[in-house]
Motif scaffolding. Structure first.
Motif, short mmCIF file in Angstrom:
data_model
loop_
_atom_site.label_atom_id
_atom_site.label_comp_id
_atom_site.label_asym_id
_atom_site.label_seq_id
_atom_site.Cartn_x
_atom_site.Cartn_y
_atom_site.Cartn_z
N LEU A 132 19.17 39.55 38.98
CA LEU A 132 19.52 40.93 39.96
C LEU A 132 20.99 40.93 39.84
CD1 LEU A 132 17.28 39.65 42.77
CD2 LEU A 132 17.17 41.72 41.64
N SER A 133 21.47 42.10 40.09
CA SER A 133 22.92 42.24 39.99
C SER A 133 23.37 42.43 41.80
CB SER A 133 23.36 43.68 39.50
OG SER A 133 23.15 43.77 38.14
N ILE A 134 24.32 41.57 42.08
CA ILE A 134 24.90 41.40 43.43
C ILE A 134 26.30 41.58 43.21
CG2 ILE A 134 24.84 39.89 45.48
CD1 ILE A 134 22.10 38.92 44.70
N ASP A 135 26.72 42.38 44.10
CA ASP A 135 28.32 42.71 44.05
C ASP A 135 28.82 41.51 45.25
OD1 ASP A 135 30.82 43.49 43.45
OD2 ASP A 135 30.42 45.40 44.62
N HIS A 136 30.06 41.00 45.06
CA HIS A 136 30.92 40.05 45.72
C HIS A 136 32.07 40.74 46.36
CE1 HIS A 136 28.79 36.30 43.63
NE2 HIS A 136 28.44 37.50 43.38
N VAL A 137 32.12 41.25 47.51
CA VAL A 137 33.21 42.12 48.15
C VAL A 137 33.75 41.23 49.02
CG1 VAL A 137 33.58 44.13 49.08
CG2 VAL A 137 31.53 44.18 47.71
N PRO A 138 35.06 40.95 48.82
CA PRO A 138 35.77 40.62 49.77
C PRO A 138 36.22 41.40 51.07
CG PRO A 138 37.29 40.54 47.74
CD PRO A 138 35.98 41.02 47.81
N GLU A 139 36.20 40.71 52.35
CA GLU A 139 36.51 41.58 53.33
C GLU A 139 37.26 40.61 54.49
OE1 GLU A 139 32.68 41.95 55.89
OE2 GLU A 139 32.69 43.43 54.22
N LYS A 140 38.02 41.36 55.38
CA LYS A 140 38.38 40.56 56.45
C LYS A 140 37.62 40.73 57.82
CE LYS A 140 43.21 39.56 55.57
NZ LYS A 140 44.66 39.65 55.87
N THR A 141 37.47 39.92 58.71
CA THR A 141 36.87 40.06 59.94
C THR A 141 37.93 40.44 60.85
OG1 THR A 141 37.73 38.01 60.73
CG2 THR A 141 35.30 38.16 59.44
N PRO A 142 37.41 41.08 61.99
CA PRO A 142 38.41 41.59 63.08
C PRO A 142 39.41 40.84 63.42
CG PRO A 142 36.22 42.53 63.49
CD PRO A 142 36.12 41.43 62.37
N GLY A 143 38.86 39.34 63.26
CA GLY A 143 39.79 38.00 63.77
C GLY A 143 40.81 37.85 62.45
N GLY A 144 40.71 38.27 61.44
CA GLY A 144 41.48 38.15 60.35
C GLY A 144 41.15 37.00 59.10
N ALA A 145 39.59 36.25 59.40
CA ALA A 145 39.28 35.63 58.47
C ALA A 145 38.90 36.36 57.11
CB ALA A 145 37.98 35.02 59.10
N ARG A 146 39.07 35.68 56.24
CA ARG A 146 38.57 36.49 54.91
C ARG A 146 37.03 35.85 54.39
NH1 ARG A 146 44.17 35.12 52.02
NH2 ARG A 146 45.34 36.67 53.02
N VAL A 147 36.22 36.86 54.32
CA VAL A 147 34.97 36.27 53.94
C VAL A 147 34.31 37.21 52.59
CG1 VAL A 147 34.27 35.85 56.33
CG2 VAL A 147 33.79 38.16 55.24
N ILE A 148 33.16 36.68 51.97
CA ILE A 148 32.56 37.53 51.06
C ILE A 148 31.28 38.22 51.42
CG2 ILE A 148 31.48 37.58 48.83
CD1 ILE A 148 34.60 36.91 48.65
N ARG A 149 31.23 39.64 51.31
CA ARG A 149 30.00 40.35 51.72
C ARG A 149 29.25 40.44 50.27
NH1 ARG A 149 27.71 42.49 55.58
NH2 ARG A 149 29.58 42.29 56.78
N TYR A 150 28.06 40.15 50.20
CA TYR A 150 27.01 40.07 49.11
C TYR A 150 26.39 41.52 49.05
CZ TYR A 150 28.66 35.19 48.36
OH TYR A 150 29.33 34.25 47.88
N ARG A 151 26.30 42.30 48.08
CA ARG A 151 25.44 43.40 48.18
C ARG A 151 24.63 43.67 47.03
NH1 ARG A 151 30.53 46.44 50.54
NH2 ARG A 151 29.81 46.66 52.82
N LEU A 152 23.61 43.97 46.94
CA LEU A 152 22.65 44.08 45.96
C LEU A 152 22.97 45.48 45.26
CD1 LEU A 152 20.06 43.35 44.52
CD2 LEU A 152 18.82 44.71 46.28
N LEU A 153 23.16 45.37 44.02
CA LEU A 153 23.60 46.56 43.23
C LEU A 153 22.40 47.51 42.70
CD1 LEU A 153 26.42 45.33 41.08
CD2 LEU A 153 26.54 46.78 43.39
N PRO A 154 22.30 48.72 42.87
CA PRO A 154 21.01 49.39 42.20
C PRO A 154 20.87 49.13 40.83
CG PRO A 154 22.87 51.12 42.49
CD PRO A 154 23.40 49.46 43.21
N ILE A 155 19.40 49.42 40.38
CA ILE A 155 19.27 48.87 38.99
C ILE A 155 19.67 50.20 38.14
CG2 ILE A 155 17.36 48.42 37.51
CD1 ILE A 155 15.95 47.16 39.97
N ALA A 156 20.29 49.99 37.19
CA ALA A 156 20.52 51.00 36.26
C ALA A 156 19.71 51.39 34.99
CB ALA A 156 22.00 50.84 35.63
N TYR A 157 19.23 52.66 35.11
CA TYR A 157 17.98 52.87 33.87
C TYR A 157 18.95 53.70 32.96
CZ TYR A 157 14.70 51.23 37.40
OH TYR A 157 14.00 50.67 38.34
N GLY A 158 18.15 53.67 31.98
CA GLY A 158 18.87 54.32 30.66
C GLY A 158 19.87 53.94 29.86
#
Length: 70
Positions: A44-70
């Protein structure tokens, strides 16, 4: 596939990503990064996206990437 891996995958398929805190609160997963690594190991392809919370903490949001065909 283990129970937590299935729960993480189900969440990723139905939501716009997941952070460690969301994983803990929603599905009881304490080691999200390890579950993501295991899902990536089965192809599976999963993106690791850094982001900041409203309180300023740095976290990673993991997102499933769509399957590429072709």
């Amino acid at each position: 596939m283990g129970k937590q891996n299935k729960a993480v995958l189900d969440w990723l398929e139905n939501h716009d990503g997941i952070t460690q805190l969301e994983a803990f609160n929603a599905i009881g997963c304490c080691r999200l990064s390890e579950r993501v690594r295991e899902l990536e190991a089965i192809g599976l392809s999963i993106d690791h996206v850094p982001e900041k919370t409203p309180g300023g903490a740095r976290v990673i949001r993991y997102r499933l990437l769509p399957i590429a065909y072709g």
